[in-house]
Design a protein around this motif. Structure first.
Motif, PDB file in Angstrom:
ATOM      1  N   GLU A  66     -12.676  38.055  -9.205  1.00 15.98           N
ATOM      2  CA  GLU A  66     -13.895  37.845  -9.990  1.00 15.98           C
ATOM      3  C   GLU A  66     -14.423  36.432  -9.809  1.00 15.98           C
ATOM      4  OE1 GLU A  66     -15.462  37.737 -14.622  1.00 15.98           O
ATOM      5  OE2 GLU A  66     -13.509  38.645 -14.161  1.00 15.98           O
ATOM      6  N   ALA A  67     -13.518  35.450  -9.837  1.00 14.56           N
ATOM      7  CA  ALA A  67     -13.945  34.059  -9.631  1.00 14.56           C
ATOM      8  C   ALA A  67     -14.573  33.884  -8.253  1.00 14.56           C
ATOM      9  CB  ALA A  67     -12.748  33.123  -9.797  1.00 14.56           C
ATOM     10  N   ILE A  68     -14.008  34.541  -7.254  1.00  7.86           N
ATOM     11  CA  ILE A  68     -14.558  34.478  -5.901  1.00  7.86           C
ATOM     12  C   ILE A  68     -15.945  35.109  -5.857  1.00  7.86           C
ATOM     13  CG2 ILE A  68     -14.260  35.344  -3.542  1.00  7.86           C
ATOM     14  CD1 ILE A  68     -11.169  35.064  -4.109  1.00  7.86           C
ATOM     15  N   CYS A  69     -16.096  36.257  -6.507  1.00  8.74           N
ATOM     16  CA  CYS A  69     -17.396  36.929  -6.529  1.00  8.74           C
ATOM     17  C   CYS A  69     -18.458  36.094  -7.238  1.00  8.74           C
ATOM     18  CB  CYS A  69     -17.279  38.292  -7.207  1.00  8.74           C
ATOM     19  SG  CYS A  69     -16.449  39.539  -6.201  1.00  8.74           S
ATOM     20  N   ARG A  70     -18.065  35.345  -8.223  1.00 13.11           N
ATOM     21  CA  ARG A  70     -19.036  34.489  -8.924  1.00 13.11           C
ATOM     22  C   ARG A  70     -19.434  33.286  -8.070  1.00 13.11           C
ATOM     23  NH1 ARG A  70     -19.979  35.934 -14.032  1.00 13.11           N
ATOM     24  NH2 ARG A  70     -18.514  37.376 -15.030  1.00 13.11           N
ATOM     25  N   ARG A  71     -18.572  32.883  -7.144  1.00 15.26           N
ATOM     26  CA  ARG A  71     -18.874  31.732  -6.292  1.00 15.26           C
ATOM     27  C   ARG A  71     -19.681  32.108  -5.047  1.00 15.26           C
ATOM     28  NH1 ARG A  71     -20.345  28.775  -3.256  1.00 15.26           N
ATOM     29  NH2 ARG A  71     -19.662  26.683  -2.640  1.00 15.26           N
ATOM     30  N   MET A  72     -19.433  33.259  -4.500  1.00 18.05           N
ATOM     31  CA  MET A  72     -20.026  33.630  -3.216  1.00 18.05           C
ATOM     32  C   MET A  72     -21.561  33.669  -3.211  1.00 18.05           C
ATOM     33  SD  MET A  72     -17.947  33.742  -0.787  1.00 18.05           S
ATOM     34  CE  MET A  72     -16.197  33.763  -0.466  1.00 18.05           C
ATOM     35  N   PRO A  73     -22.236  34.096  -4.280  1.00 17.76           N
ATOM     36  CA  PRO A  73     -23.705  34.131  -4.234  1.00 17.76           C
ATOM     37  C   PRO A  73     -24.366  32.771  -4.019  1.00 17.76           C
ATOM     38  CG  PRO A  73     -22.921  35.566  -5.974  1.00 17.76           C
ATOM     39  CD  PRO A  73     -21.733  34.792  -5.477  1.00 17.76           C
ATOM     40  N   LEU A  74     -23.618  31.681  -4.202  1.00 21.95           N
ATOM     41  CA  LEU A  74     -24.170  30.365  -3.912  1.00 21.95           C
ATOM     42  C   LEU A  74     -24.341  30.145  -2.406  1.00 21.95           C
ATOM     43  CD1 LEU A  74     -22.143  28.155  -6.420  1.00 21.95           C
ATOM     44  CD2 LEU A  74     -24.404  29.179  -6.732  1.00 21.95           C
ATOM     45  N   ASP A  75     -23.590  30.912  -1.604  1.00 20.27           N
ATOM     46  CA  ASP A  75     -23.615  30.748  -0.146  1.00 20.27           C
ATOM     47  C   ASP A  75     -24.222  31.934   0.591  1.00 20.27           C
ATOM     48  OD1 ASP A  75     -22.332  28.311  -0.385  1.00 20.27           O
ATOM     49  OD2 ASP A  75     -20.339  29.123   0.009  1.00 20.27           O
ATOM     50  N   TRP A  76     -24.156  33.112  -0.011  1.00 19.29           N
ATOM     51  CA  TRP A  76     -24.496  34.334   0.711  1.00 19.29           C
ATOM     52  C   TRP A  76     -25.656  35.072   0.056  1.00 19.29           C
ATOM     53  CZ3 TRP A  76     -21.952  35.468   5.234  1.00 19.29           C
ATOM     54  CH2 TRP A  76     -20.811  34.723   5.499  1.00 19.29           C
ATOM     55  N   PRO A  77     -26.576  35.611   0.851  1.00 22.27           N
ATOM     56  CA  PRO A  77     -27.692  36.376   0.292  1.00 22.27           C
ATOM     57  C   PRO A  77     -27.313  37.803  -0.080  1.00 22.27           C
ATOM     58  CG  PRO A  77     -27.899  36.278   2.667  1.00 22.27           C
ATOM     59  CD  PRO A  77     -26.718  35.418   2.309  1.00 22.27           C
ATOM     60  N   ALA A  78     -26.153  38.267   0.417  1.00 23.68           N
ATOM     61  CA  ALA A  78     -25.722  39.635   0.126  1.00 23.68           C
ATOM     62  C   ALA A  78     -24.202  39.673   0.010  1.00 23.68           C
ATOM     63  CB  ALA A  78     -26.194  40.598   1.207  1.00 23.68           C
ATOM     64  N   GLY A  88     -21.306  39.422  16.442  1.00 20.22           N
ATOM     65  CA  GLY A  88     -21.258  38.097  17.043  1.00 20.22           C
ATOM     66  C   GLY A  88     -20.255  37.147  16.430  1.00 20.22           C
ATOM     67  N   GLY A  89     -19.328  37.678  15.634  1.00 20.78           N
ATOM     68  CA  GLY A  89     -18.291  36.850  15.032  1.00 20.78           C
ATOM     69  C   GLY A  89     -18.338  36.892  13.516  1.00 20.78           C
ATOM     70  N   GLY A  90     -17.428  36.156  12.903  1.00 21.13           N
ATOM     71  CA  GLY A  90     -17.347  36.136  11.450  1.00 21.13           C
ATOM     72  C   GLY A  90     -16.029  35.537  11.016  1.00 21.13           C
ATOM     73  N   SER A  91     -15.639  35.797   9.781  1.00 23.43           N
ATOM     74  CA  SER A  91     -14.420  35.172   9.263  1.00 23.43           C
ATOM     75  C   SER A  91     -13.662  36.111   8.337  1.00 23.43           C
ATOM     76  CB  SER A  91     -14.764  33.889   8.492  1.00 23.43           C
ATOM     77  OG  SER A  91     -15.535  34.182   7.342  1.00 23.43           O
ATOM     78  N   PHE A  92     -12.351  35.975   8.370  1.00 28.28           N
ATOM     79  CA  PHE A  92     -11.451  36.573   7.391  1.00 28.28           C
ATOM     80  C   PHE A  92     -10.874  35.446   6.539  1.00 28.28           C
ATOM     81  CE2 PHE A  92     -11.204  39.777  10.716  1.00 28.28           C
ATOM     82  CZ  PHE A  92     -11.131  40.983  10.026  1.00 28.28           C
ATOM     83  N   VAL A  93     -10.796  35.678   5.237  1.00 31.26           N
ATOM     84  CA  VAL A  93     -10.051  34.778   4.356  1.00 31.26           C
ATOM     85  C   VAL A  93      -9.141  35.642   3.501  1.00 31.26           C
ATOM     86  CG1 VAL A  93     -10.123  32.969   2.625  1.00 31.26           C
ATOM     87  CG2 VAL A  93     -11.998  33.166   4.273  1.00 31.26           C
ATOM     88  N   SER A  94      -7.845  35.415   3.585  1.00 29.75           N
ATOM     89  CA  SER A  94      -6.893  36.177   2.780  1.00 29.75           C
ATOM     90  C   SER A  94      -6.321  35.285   1.682  1.00 29.75           C
ATOM     91  CB  SER A  94      -5.763  36.726   3.661  1.00 29.75           C
ATOM     92  OG  SER A  94      -5.103  35.683   4.352  1.00 29.75           O
ATOM     93  N   ALA A 122     -14.487  30.039  -0.560  1.00 20.31           N
ATOM     94  CA  ALA A 122     -15.886  29.952  -0.142  1.00 20.31           C
ATOM     95  C   ALA A 122     -16.042  29.005   1.043  1.00 20.31           C
ATOM     96  CB  ALA A 122     -16.755  29.493  -1.307  1.00 20.31           C
ATOM     97  N   PHE A 123     -15.326  27.900   1.023  1.00 15.49           N
ATOM     98  CA  PHE A 123     -15.394  26.952   2.131  1.00 15.49           C
ATOM     99  C   PHE A 123     -14.923  27.597   3.431  1.00 15.49           C
ATOM    100  CE2 PHE A 123     -12.856  23.865   4.651  1.00 15.49           C
ATOM    101  CZ  PHE A 123     -13.911  23.149   5.190  1.00 15.49           C
ATOM    102  N   LEU A 124     -13.762  28.243   3.409  1.00 19.08           N
ATOM    103  CA  LEU A 124     -13.217  28.835   4.625  1.00 19.08           C
ATOM    104  C   LEU A 124     -14.063  30.000   5.127  1.00 19.08           C
ATOM    105  CD1 LEU A 124      -9.396  28.763   3.810  1.00 19.08           C
ATOM    106  CD2 LEU A 124     -10.628  27.309   5.422  1.00 19.08           C
ATOM    107  N   ALA A 125     -14.707  30.709   4.218  1.00 15.50           N
ATOM    108  CA  ALA A 125     -15.542  31.845   4.620  1.00 15.50           C
ATOM    109  C   ALA A 125     -16.836  31.407   5.271  1.00 15.50           C
ATOM    110  CB  ALA A 125     -15.842  32.715   3.405  1.00 15.50           C
ATOM    111  N   SER A 126     -17.260  30.191   5.001  1.00 18.05           N
ATOM    112  CA  SER A 126     -18.580  29.732   5.406  1.00 18.05           C
ATOM    113  C   SER A 126     -18.549  28.992   6.740  1.00 18.05           C
ATOM    114  CB  SER A 126     -19.154  28.790   4.339  1.00 18.05           C
ATOM    115  OG  SER A 126     -18.510  27.523   4.396  1.00 18.05           O
TER     116      SER A 126
END
Length: 250
Positions: free
Chosen positions: A17-29, A131-137, A227-231
């Motif tokens: 939940e904390a991650i979901c609340r942070r992600m909209p600051l970086d991601w449009p979807a 074209g690429g992307g990231s995994f964060v576990s 969020a940092f590692l995902a971005s």
């Protein structure tokens, strides 16, 4: 803002939940998954910023069909799937190794470790296509500083951490990064639940004194590392684990 969509597996849990609340600051979807608490997922979705398109899906990580559907759903969002966060976990207590039976091992390994293997196998072709992307576990600091009773949580997450590094090594040529975040004692989700159910307040107070920062972490602090590692801010970081434990393992 990042391009594309992020998928959070286990988004209705404490750390999720904390991650979901942070992600909209970086991601449009963003798409996030839940398993047993649809009401909590709906409440979370309605509480997130309207500027971010958010979808919630019920997913059982033991089901390849469910995992594939979540990946396809996220990839259909504007910009396609570009990042995946794995924060899924089974509800557990802290039994000693001698107290864990085979069914308990099988359940946690199936939900957590094998769930992650399904996610990796099914999503790599999608990330390559995009074209690429990231995994964060989200794993465990117990792989570096082991507290008694944490084996049933730490063992599957050790496998997840190793598989994340394997993704980093083998998929880097396709622009795919893989990193992990290892939370210490966090006052959210399972960490908060354990403080209510396991040991006395005096034990937890003594444990807090062992942390150099003299406090337990917050879910939002884990979310910042994720969020940092995902971005793209971490565009040249792969195969790493950030330990977020307030210095407890020092």
């Amino acid at each position: 803002m990042q391009d594309g969509a992020v998928l959070v597996i286990g988004g209705s849990g404490g750390l999720g939940e904390a991650i979901c609340r942070r992600m909209p600051l970086d991601w449009p979807a963003m798409a996030f998954t839940y398993f047993g608490n649809a009401a909590k997922a709906d409440a979370l979705k309605s509480d997130l910023p309207a500027e971010c398109r958010v979808e919630a899906m019920r997913v059982d990580t033991r089901s390849e069909t469910d995992v594939a559907a979540a990946i396809a759903h996220a990839d259909a969002m504007p910009g396609g799937l570009r990042s995946i966060v794995y924060a899924s976990g089974a509800p557990i207590l802290q039994p000693y190794v001698s107290q864990i039976d085979q069914d308990q091992w099988l359940r946690v390994v199936e939900i957590e470790l094998l769930g992650f293997t399904r996610l990796v196998r099914l999503s790599i072709p999608v990330l390559r296509k995009n074209g690429g992307g990231s995994f964060v576990s989200v794993v465990s600091f117990a792989n570096y500083w082991f507290p008694p009773g944490d084996a049933i949580s730490a063992v599957p997450k050790a496998g997840i951490e190793v598989l994340t590094r394997a993704v980093a090594k083998e998929e880097g040529r396709y622009g795919i990064r893989g990193n992990s975040v290892a939370p210490g004692i966090i006052d959210a989700g399972l960490g908060h639940s354990l403080q209510d159910k396991v040991h006395t307040p005096e034990v937890w107070a003594q444990q807090k004194k062992r942390v150099p920062l003299r406090r337990f972490g917050e879910g939002a602090e884990i979310a910042e590392a994720v969020a940092f590692l995902a971005s793209d801010r971490a565009s040249y970081i792969t195969g790493q684990t950030i330990i977020v434990d307030g210095g407890l393992r020092l």
